[in-house]
Scaffold this motif. Structure first.
Motif, PDB file in Angstrom:
ATOM      1  N   ILE A 170      13.295  33.492  17.681  1.00 48.31           N
ATOM      2  CA  ILE A 170      12.668  34.437  18.370  1.00 48.31           C
ATOM      3  C   ILE A 170      11.742  35.446  17.336  1.00 48.31           C
ATOM      4  O   ILE A 170      12.209  35.702  16.325  1.00 48.31           O
ATOM      5  N   ARG A 171      10.685  35.832  17.857  1.00 46.09           N
ATOM      6  CA  ARG A 171       9.720  36.907  17.255  1.00 46.09           C
ATOM      7  C   ARG A 171       9.629  38.066  18.022  1.00 46.09           C
ATOM      8  O   ARG A 171       9.356  37.901  19.088  1.00 46.09           O
ATOM      9  N   GLU A 178       9.794  40.819  13.863  1.00 45.29           N
ATOM     10  CA  GLU A 178      10.748  40.395  12.994  1.00 45.29           C
ATOM     11  C   GLU A 178      11.204  39.115  13.531  1.00 45.29           C
ATOM     12  O   GLU A 178      11.022  38.923  14.728  1.00 45.29           O
ATOM     13  N   GLN A 179      11.244  38.116  12.849  1.00 41.01           N
ATOM     14  CA  GLN A 179      11.860  36.558  13.236  1.00 41.01           C
ATOM     15  C   GLN A 179      13.269  36.466  13.180  1.00 41.01           C
ATOM     16  O   GLN A 179      13.966  36.540  11.830  1.00 41.01           O
ATOM     17  N   MET A 183      10.047  30.551  19.999  1.00 36.86           N
ATOM     18  CA  MET A 183       9.609  29.638  19.103  1.00 36.86           C
ATOM     19  C   MET A 183      10.372  28.179  19.328  1.00 36.86           C
ATOM     20  O   MET A 183      11.557  28.475  18.979  1.00 36.86           O
ATOM     21  N   THR A 184       9.889  27.359  19.598  1.00 40.63           N
ATOM     22  CA  THR A 184      10.708  26.181  19.682  1.00 40.63           C
ATOM     23  C   THR A 184      10.886  25.673  18.258  1.00 40.63           C
ATOM     24  O   THR A 184      10.356  25.922  17.122  1.00 40.63           O
ATOM     25  N   PRO A 185      11.863  24.534  18.089  1.00 40.52           N
ATOM     26  CA  PRO A 185      12.172  24.114  16.819  1.00 40.52           C
ATOM     27  C   PRO A 185      10.955  23.516  16.044  1.00 40.52           C
ATOM     28  O   PRO A 185      10.698  23.697  14.868  1.00 40.52           O
ATOM     29  N   GLN A 186      10.039  22.747  16.813  1.00 42.07           N
ATOM     30  CA  GLN A 186       8.782  22.129  16.468  1.00 42.07           C
ATOM     31  C   GLN A 186       8.093  23.316  15.917  1.00 42.07           C
ATOM     32  O   GLN A 186       7.390  23.175  14.583  1.00 42.07           O
ATOM     33  N   GLU A 187       7.716  24.405  16.539  1.00 39.95           N
ATOM     34  CA  GLU A 187       7.055  25.303  16.117  1.00 39.95           C
ATOM     35  C   GLU A 187       7.419  26.075  14.926  1.00 39.95           C
ATOM     36  O   GLU A 187       6.720  26.569  14.073  1.00 39.95           O
ATOM     37  N   VAL A 188       8.731  26.474  14.846  1.00 37.65           N
ATOM     38  CA  VAL A 188       9.181  26.877  13.761  1.00 37.65           C
ATOM     39  C   VAL A 188       9.033  26.109  12.320  1.00 37.65           C
ATOM     40  O   VAL A 188       8.782  26.537  11.263  1.00 37.65           O
TER      41      VAL A 188
END
Length: 533
Positions: free
Chosen positions: A339-340, A329-330, A84-89
């Motif tokens: 990462i997930r 788990e993230q 996951m990108t920072p924006q997605e997070v």
């Protein structure tokens, strides 16, 4: 640490005012801090990127290459293990934390312009005087309407920190206006509810299982169950992609009065079997329970529906659910991303894993299209899931199916007309049409009643879809308006209610809800239904 379960093809959008069509992915997750020797600091990936950066003939973007390398690694795993990108997070955190920093609006991005579709009560937008149908033409003095800008570009311009201010230029009924708004914390509810007094039933719509969903659920339950006004419960999980596991467990504990009743369990190669059971601490008496699901009900939604079905606690109405039975788990990364990683599977009380087969990534990603083409969304006997293992419910020994999602007890298919792709596309344009039409006929909204779908509306709708629908020409000669009349009427009514800060939970033409109401009215229960009927 909160386990989280969501599906990757479903979303939950909102920004400072999100367009609600954009939803970031959410999966059943636990949050962890990633170790300092992460892939972004040491190891072969960083070594390779550094070597390329030093020796390659052209200038490179090291971050882009690293992201591509990480994504390539995850492409070899299951579809729900992702980078996951920072924006997605950030987007995910906003939707799951139950709050965000903004001005408190929802909007449509229509004809290259942001149109305000809802103003939250007591928000900075409401305090400043922003109204539904306002068109945002500038942000901090920079023009954004008609500029061929991506929605994400405009969204970033509106993104500010808590306490900062934002200046919006707005067009309202042809008049230019300016507003200065302060960025504040905006609560984001995941639960809506309504009450049907004639059948003493509370209807609760859960959009996702976020950080405060259980407390919102209990507030809704208390409203009518506290004084014994309500006896029955309808839970609407349609389009619910999942969320935090503890929220689901807590809600289920209010539906089952028994103690130590297994709700589900998780198990993985490096994770021991972990059982989740009821507490026996139910606060209110709930008699009949009906759960509504569809093809976009996933993960945590399927856990709730599966527990209800396996214990014969209530009836499941709708269409086969998404089919995600994996737990992630993230891990936070130093670059702000995450990462997930899938670490286990979950199983319903009867032992079912409802996870769809994902050996073919392309087929997995195109499952919904395949279900549409095959007829799975239209007819109960046209399921694409074949030869799945059969299980039995815990009380009545009813047959229930394994992988592929939760198969409902009562099937509700899409309307037959939707088999025509043109009609299906036209139907998807109804919300935008209703909003656009009322924006040009605000006198209908001011009446605060149900707008009538008369000949003028019909004529306007035909003109609208002829301009917006790429497939309209294929049905132009034999187009029938009647199949769309009720939904247009309700969408117009919903826009009107939003103008007065009201939510719509029960739609008067909703076949799912009508089927649930019929079940509540009768003496029938799980014993009267099997998935084969």
């Amino acid at each position: 640490m909160q386990p989280l379960i969501l599906a990757s093809t479903i979303a939950i959008g909102m920004m400072l005012g999100y367009k609600l069509n954009d939803k970031p992915e959410i999966d059943l997750i636990s949050a962890h801090s990633y170790p300092n020797d992460s892939i972004y600091q040491t190891g072969r990936v960083e070594e390779l990127i550094r070597f390329i950066d030093n020796r390659y003939v052209d200038k490179i973007n090291a971050d882009e290459l690293t992201n591509a390398a990480v994504e390539a690694i995850f492409s070899k795993l299951d579809p729900h293990s992702v980078y996951m990108t920072p924006q997605e997070v950030e987007d995910n955190n906003v939707s799951m934390n139950g709050k965000y920093y903004g001005i408190g609006i929802e909007n449509y991005f229509i004809d290259d312009t942001i149109n305000v579709s809802n103003v939250f009560n007591q928000s900075p937008a409401a305090k400043a005087g922003l109204k539904m149908f306002d068109k945002i033409v500038s942000i901090d003095g920079i023009g954004v309407a008609g500029q061929k800008m991506d929605y994400d570009q405009i969204r970033k311009m509106m993104h500010k920190e808590l306490g900062q201010s934002l200046e919006l230029g707005v067009m309202r009924e042809g008049q230019p206006l300016k507003f200065k708004l302060n960025i504040e914390e905006i609560p984001l509810k995941s639960v809506k509810y309504d009450y049907l007094p004639d059948i003493q039933t509370e209807v609760i719509k859960i959009d996702r299982f976020a950080a405060h969903t259980y407390s919102e659920f209990m507030a809704a339950i208390e409203t009518h169950f506290k004084d014994n006004k309500a006896k029955h419960l309808i839970i609407d999980l349609r389009n619910n992609p999942g969320g935090y596991l503890p929220e689901v467990v807590n809600i289920l504990c209010q539906i089952f009065e028994e103690k130590e009743r297994l709700l589900f369990y998780t198990e993985g190669r490096n994770n021991k079997k972990n059982e989740y059971k009821t507490t026996g601490k139910r606060f209110f008496n709930i008699n009949k329970v009906v759960v509504l699901i569809d093809e976009n009900s996933a993960s945590a939604s399927e856990i709730l529906a599966g527990a209800i079905q396996d214990w014969d606690r209530g009836l499941i109405i709708g269409r086969r659910s998404f089919g995600k039975g994996l737990v992630q788990e993230q891990y936070a990364l130093n670059n702000g991303g995450a990462i997930r990683l899938t670490v286990s599977r979950y199983y319903t009380p009867s032992g079912r894993s409802i996870q769809r087969n994902y050996t073919n990534a392309s087929q997995y990603g195109n499952d919904l299209t395949a279900r549409y083409v095959h007829g799975d969304l239209f007819y109960k006997d046209s399921t694409l899931v074949k030869d799945t293992e059969v299980f039995q419910t815990k009380i009545l020994n009813r047959k229930v199916m394994g992988s592929g999602g939760i198969t409902p007890d009562i099937f509700i298919g899409l309307p037959e007309q939707d088999r025509d792709p043109a009609y299906y596309e036209i139907k998807s344009l109804i919300p935008e049409f209703a909003f656009t039409y009322l924006s040009h006929h605000t006198e209908l909204v001011k009446e605060a009643g149900r707008p009538q779908v008369d000949d003028k509306v019909e004529k306007a709708f035909k003109k609208f879809i002829s301009e917006k629908s790429e497939l309209f020409d294929s049905v132009k000669e034999h187009f029938h308006f009647e199949p769309f009349r009720e939904e247009i009427a309700h969408e117009m009514w919903e826009v009107t209610l939003k103008a007065y800060n009201n939510d719509v939970v029960v739609r008067f033409y909703d076949k799912f809800m009508n089927a649930a109401i019929s079940v509540i009215r009768t003496d029938k229960g799980p014993a009267d239904y099997t998935i084969e009927k």
